[in-house]
Design a protein around this motif. Structure first.
Motif, PDB file in Angstrom:
ATOM      1  N   ARG A 168      -7.782   2.996   3.940  1.00  0.00           N
ATOM      2  CA  ARG A 168      -6.795   3.484   2.974  1.00  0.00           C
ATOM      3  C   ARG A 168      -5.607   2.547   2.875  1.00  0.00           C
ATOM      4  O   ARG A 168      -4.861   2.604   1.900  1.00  0.00           O
ATOM      5  CB  ARG A 168      -6.198   4.811   3.441  1.00  0.00           C
ATOM      6  CG  ARG A 168      -7.067   5.987   3.402  1.00  0.00           C
ATOM      7  CD  ARG A 168      -6.193   7.247   3.341  1.00  0.00           C
ATOM      8  NE  ARG A 168      -6.223   7.798   2.016  1.00  0.00           N
ATOM      9  CZ  ARG A 168      -7.172   8.603   1.562  1.00  0.00           C
ATOM     10  NH1 ARG A 168      -8.140   8.961   2.351  1.00  0.00           N
ATOM     11  NH2 ARG A 168      -7.145   9.045   0.329  1.00  0.00           N
ATOM     12  N   GLY A 169      -5.355   1.791   3.923  1.00  0.00           N
ATOM     13  CA  GLY A 169      -4.098   1.069   4.017  1.00  0.00           C
ATOM     14  C   GLY A 169      -4.191  -0.360   3.538  1.00  0.00           C
ATOM     15  O   GLY A 169      -5.195  -0.791   2.971  1.00  0.00           O
ATOM     16  N   GLY A 170      -3.136  -1.074   3.760  1.00  0.00           N
ATOM     17  CA  GLY A 170      -3.132  -2.491   3.470  1.00  0.00           C
ATOM     18  C   GLY A 170      -2.767  -2.805   2.040  1.00  0.00           C
ATOM     19  O   GLY A 170      -2.616  -1.924   1.194  1.00  0.00           O
ATOM     20  N   HIS A 197      -8.739   5.484   8.729  1.00  0.00           N
ATOM     21  CA  HIS A 197      -7.589   5.251   7.870  1.00  0.00           C
ATOM     22  C   HIS A 197      -7.375   3.777   7.552  1.00  0.00           C
ATOM     23  O   HIS A 197      -6.588   3.449   6.677  1.00  0.00           O
ATOM     24  CB  HIS A 197      -6.347   5.845   8.512  1.00  0.00           C
ATOM     25  CG  HIS A 197      -6.486   7.323   8.691  1.00  0.00           C
ATOM     26  ND1 HIS A 197      -6.356   8.190   7.635  1.00  0.00           N
ATOM     27  CD2 HIS A 197      -6.799   8.070   9.762  1.00  0.00           C
ATOM     28  CE1 HIS A 197      -6.558   9.424   8.067  1.00  0.00           C
ATOM     29  NE2 HIS A 197      -6.832   9.383   9.350  1.00  0.00           N
ATOM     30  N   LEU A 198      -8.052   2.898   8.289  1.00  0.00           N
ATOM     31  CA  LEU A 198      -7.873   1.477   8.001  1.00  0.00           C
ATOM     32  C   LEU A 198      -8.267   1.156   6.563  1.00  0.00           C
ATOM     33  O   LEU A 198      -7.748   0.217   5.970  1.00  0.00           O
ATOM     34  CB  LEU A 198      -8.681   0.623   8.981  1.00  0.00           C
ATOM     35  CG  LEU A 198      -8.264   0.778  10.445  1.00  0.00           C
ATOM     36  CD1 LEU A 198      -9.172  -0.049  11.340  1.00  0.00           C
ATOM     37  CD2 LEU A 198      -6.816   0.367  10.645  1.00  0.00           C
ATOM     38  N   GLY A 207       0.832  -1.199   0.000  1.00  0.00           N
ATOM     39  CA  GLY A 207       0.000   0.000   0.000  1.00  0.00           C
ATOM     40  C   GLY A 207       0.865   1.247   0.000  1.00  0.00           C
ATOM     41  O   GLY A 207       2.089   1.175  -0.010  1.00  0.00           O
ATOM     42  N   GLY A 208       0.210   2.399   0.041  1.00  0.00           N
ATOM     43  CA  GLY A 208       0.933   3.675   0.085  1.00  0.00           C
ATOM     44  C   GLY A 208       1.691   3.958  -1.189  1.00  0.00           C
ATOM     45  O   GLY A 208       1.410   3.376  -2.246  1.00  0.00           O
TER      46      GLY A 208
END
Lengths: 362, 362, 362, 362
Positions: B285-287, B282-283, B60-61
């Motif tokens: 958006r991540g992973g 934000h959970l 991610g990111g």
């Protein structure tokens, strides 16, 4: 309603959507068991209400059961020691009329939809809902089940990655896809594999050997190859999974074919790496459907009920861009293959994916 | 290349695809850090080759970092005790020319793409790649990141389900979506929630209370409500997350707003169930990006490089049906909202989903 | 059989194992609904056979429902405008005798097991099965549910990681744990967080600020802090979730407390990073139990039935090393806290984890 | 430090913990590549600092690479056309001394730990860290990697479930386990399979056939059988995966053995169901380690460094109950098999699991 053909994640989402939206209209809904088998045989259909579809949205498979083989137009009958086929379609139509049904929703693949079309031509009010885990139906952009299979296969590529890298291995992953390589191609790109072998592009072993060696030279002494079960070397026939016919009765044991053939070809040439084959097999069919497939299945189910309401029969629901549309069932049987000159293959090559056809001079 | 706006699963897939397909053409690729911040400030761009993008496909990111705030057309400058904004776009264009770049690929949302368009109008060869986790860009059917967020939010609905059922609770799940409720709506349908509150449909508490009680009467003494962060009661303003401005400096602490407002309204009426709010925040958006998002990001990246090759600037890549196409950047800023009379809302209602607008007499 | 206290992944595995192994012995099994509530109130218990427990092994929650509040020794009774508590334990014992039950298996936490012990002292043949998602029961190495919660919390740390890194943020994740910080500590280590705040170690903000700045200096301009809901600053009280008592009736809305307090303290000192709080909340309780928890729950259930068979009452099953043993229920109420000088805290510090107690001169 | 034997999820967690806790003490850490291969061959070890172990906690495999075959006591040397083995252990010890290392941490299975013990007896300061995905080391309650493999295998059982049920099939899942059936047994219980075949309990086909038919009679016309790769029918030898030796060079292609043998035996007797075999194979080794394995690996790594600090050599770290202890390396080679009369097999039977040994009269 009935579900036919191989099971597929998202079938229960369709069933639930049909029941919820039909019962919400005040209609009665019944499900036949095991595809057309349950229609031809005198099995009483199951009444389906809110209670029957509670908690099934995230369940793989189909609560109605399914059958690959029961075709009312060519229904098997034992004749002494052998089997003959007979047309029992009139019986089916008669039975459905007698039961007082206003419409039949058939959820299934190519085969099921052709049967549905055949019954529609004989006057049965039929709505189809396409299902194919291989994504090879030409009249819908995509069907439910494919995203889940792609997700599972992609994750499998990732799992092999760590082992391959730690052990400097060449690892092959065989996935479903007898005539169309969509699943293999998508999983290879999304999983970051190094080669992909698909039925649409006959492969040679030489470009694969070259890829493995060039990677090793560049410090990546492992490679991952995704193989569709229908992939075949140039000039070779698709490998029938070997024991397919070796066991008696209906009991048939299958282990990988195409992956093993490719591995054997590689093993003749490559001795500096261990080579391993993994057959994903039925693992890609099972499991919880992805959010995408639950949503798509739900949309298909709702739309199918709207078609029944609007009297649009002999059609199936289909995804076209962002919308669910109605498509004549007569179209349904066309198979969509991977376009060997299309966008995705081109992108795959740009991403460094080898297809095994990069002969000298290409 | 740069990535701007909020981070999003799939950004690294785009970066990797751009690098792989451009370097494969013999080009050099550089990445600016932290969006336009790294372009305006004299930070040397990072050379990107195969080694830099290895192993990032499933991460991610963004390896380039991103920034929400750096706009070259309105770049902040400290002026004594306060901040003023100044236009530094000419500087940016000049810098990129001096560095000898032939094109700039801007990956980002609404804001980033508008900046890209502004720079293109001034003559910079720019290609855009749309990104929005909210799926509210009007000129692409969907963007990468949304499928991952939908998948995470859908799973969260499932997790709440078991607790809600075991404890006879009303549970609210607040998810992202300030102006568009796509994520909330998709997750509500795919997760099998009982109600969904979205910005596009102002809600009243009465229909929610009725839904909770009717379910309890039917033996389902729990309910799950998905709330987009921009949802608001009829006549009310969207709730600003309360402490948004309460803390000094840049440090801002946010906790759920819309979910809590809805819960408070419900708690005034419903005393027979416990009510709980969970803020996914934000959970989502991540992973690890889903296979879908990795594939879409990879396709966007490959196509962006093709646009550069073909000299098609001031355009962005976009998914249209099954194809990646080029769309003028001037179109990019239109926001796509959930159509309150559209297919998905209609299907949601058929599936028993309450939107909070089912007033008497509707 | 009954399940009491908060719901917990693995409860259904216990229920299934009890039913399978008891019915396999030819016994009859019944389940009370909603914990002791269903025993005190005249609700007929549900007969449980193979059909009732089919397909529940991988389902979170409890098919029997649960209750946090029904204690037969202090059962609430409305008395005019207020509530009084009365002892209805004799009634319960009498009811169970009249129904002809030979034993009662109580699955629950601290509270439920104390009630079970109280009933056992009065002569009821009771077997306990410990359950606590916080892992704070002292007489079993671990209970089911904890591994699932740990897994969910660890994954959440990973999800925050990508966002934190892309945006140079300080992100706090609040997880369950009012008196014991096991979940926070395990998730912080397994997730690779940078700090953890637990009830057992009162924290100061200074060491956290120092950690954030030292990381930034070393090029890691983001940090992740896991906060147990019972963590408190040195000299401060554990923060009651603020609106806990603000809403009327039974309806109670909770949002994070401890995470927000820590974030506010940080925001007073740190202005160079954005700070965000995410409250994992009920998401950690829900979802499919891990293989570990399904196995442990199944073992507990089988062993509980063996204890009934052997007449070992007033005991609970417990994991000791690799074996399931019987432990007197009188022991059950002791709480196991994180040992601030123990192995895991020591290892955490070695792995670079800040606990907020590293004052000058430590 | 080095990692030997098959790769295993959690190896990187150990490596990271060793580096973090050793570098935190001011020590220097180096890693040898590809197990003892990198020690015997003159490959310079890699310096390992915080940067090298960043982001590896949730990665499967080992960043150091591993080797199954390099044993310094029996190191292969080409001698004309064949290979001979020679003892190069003195060389290894000499090299490590010359490099100035104070200790060697060996992370690996049975084989690696025996080599470590051999070197320790010759005076090398060695600390071991046990690793076995099969969980068959007798001196530690459990090792990292097993929980991840169990989790993957359990999920696979669940995936087969939906397909088996929809198609009325008997599905076999072959998992790792040549001498010990822990993985198969755990996955069968946690996944809710109907039979399990393990090396410790030779099976007959008759009880399996009976189980399949009794289930069908009870309305469950499908069955799932988990097969350890070392399982064998009574009186039969464990099936060598057939092509193990069929291909030239080092390149070896393996496909399932034991699963196929069992399937063939079943297919001779059962013709009323389709039978399918899936070989989980390397998929169980790969992927992101579970939180449990990351935690256990981290604890092992920290403790190993403490043993070095305390001068406790010729020992390995081991989990005993809830603590990490030091165990003499001389113990390490004992294999722990599934106890055919132990708790887990007994519980498995109570849960309805067939082991294939329930002959007439048992």
């Amino acid at each position: 309603m009935l579900t036919g053909g191989g099971d597929c994640p998202g079938l229960n989402a369709v069933i639930r959507a049909v029941v919820k939206s039909a019962v919400g209209r005040g209609w009665e809904v019944f499900g036949f068991e095991d595809g057309f088998f349950g229609v031809v045989e005198p099995i009483p259909p199951i009444p389906l209400g809110f209670d029957e579809v509670r908690g099934i949205l995230d369940r793989g498979g189909t609560i109605l059961g399914t059958s690959n083989k029961a075709n009312p137009f060519r229904y098997p009958r034992r004749n002494g020691d052998s089997w003959v086929e007979e047309d029992r379609s009139d019986e089916v139509i008669e039975r459905l009329r007698r039961l007082g049904f206003d419409a039949l929703i058939c959820i299934g693949g190519d085969g099921t939809l052709q049967i549905a079309h055949g019954l529609a031509k004989k006057g049965l009010p039929v709505v189809g809902c396409p299902k194919t885990i291989d994504n090879d139906l030409s009249d819908t952009d995509v069907t439910f089940g494919f995203d889940t299979a792609r997700s599972t296969a992609t994750e499998a590529v990732g799992r092999l990655h760590t082992t391959a890298e730690s052990h400097d291995r060449v690892m092959l992953l065989e996935v479903m896809g007898r005539t169309a390589g969509h699943l293999a191609l998508h999983a290879a790109i999304a999983g970051g594999a190094n080669a992909v072998l698909i039925p649409e592009i006959p492969y040679e072993v030489e470009p694969l050997v070259r890829m493995v060696r060039e990677r090793a030279k560049a410090g990546q002494s492992f490679s991952i190859i995704v193989v569709a079960e229908g992939a075949a070397p140039k000039g070779g026939a698709p490998s029938v999974a070997e024991s397919e016919t070796a066991t008696p009765g209906r009991g048939v044991v299958r282990l990988g074919g195409a992956g093993r053939v490719a591995a054997d070809l590689l093993a003749e040439r490559i001795t500096e790496h261990e080579i391993r084959v993994t057959v994903l097999g039925h693992l890609a069919r099972g499991g919880t459907p992805t959010a995408y497939d639950r949503l798509l299945g739900s949309r298909f189910g709702c739309r199918a009920v709207e078609l029944v309401e609007d009297g649009v029969f002999d059609h199936m629901v289909a995804l076209k861009g962002s919308e669910i549309e109605a498509v004549p069932l007569s179209h349904a049987s066309k198979t969509r293959l991977v376009d060997a000159d299309g966008e995705l293959v081109r992108f795959g090559r740009q991403l460094g994916l080898t297809f095994g056809d990069e002969a000298e001079g290409r």
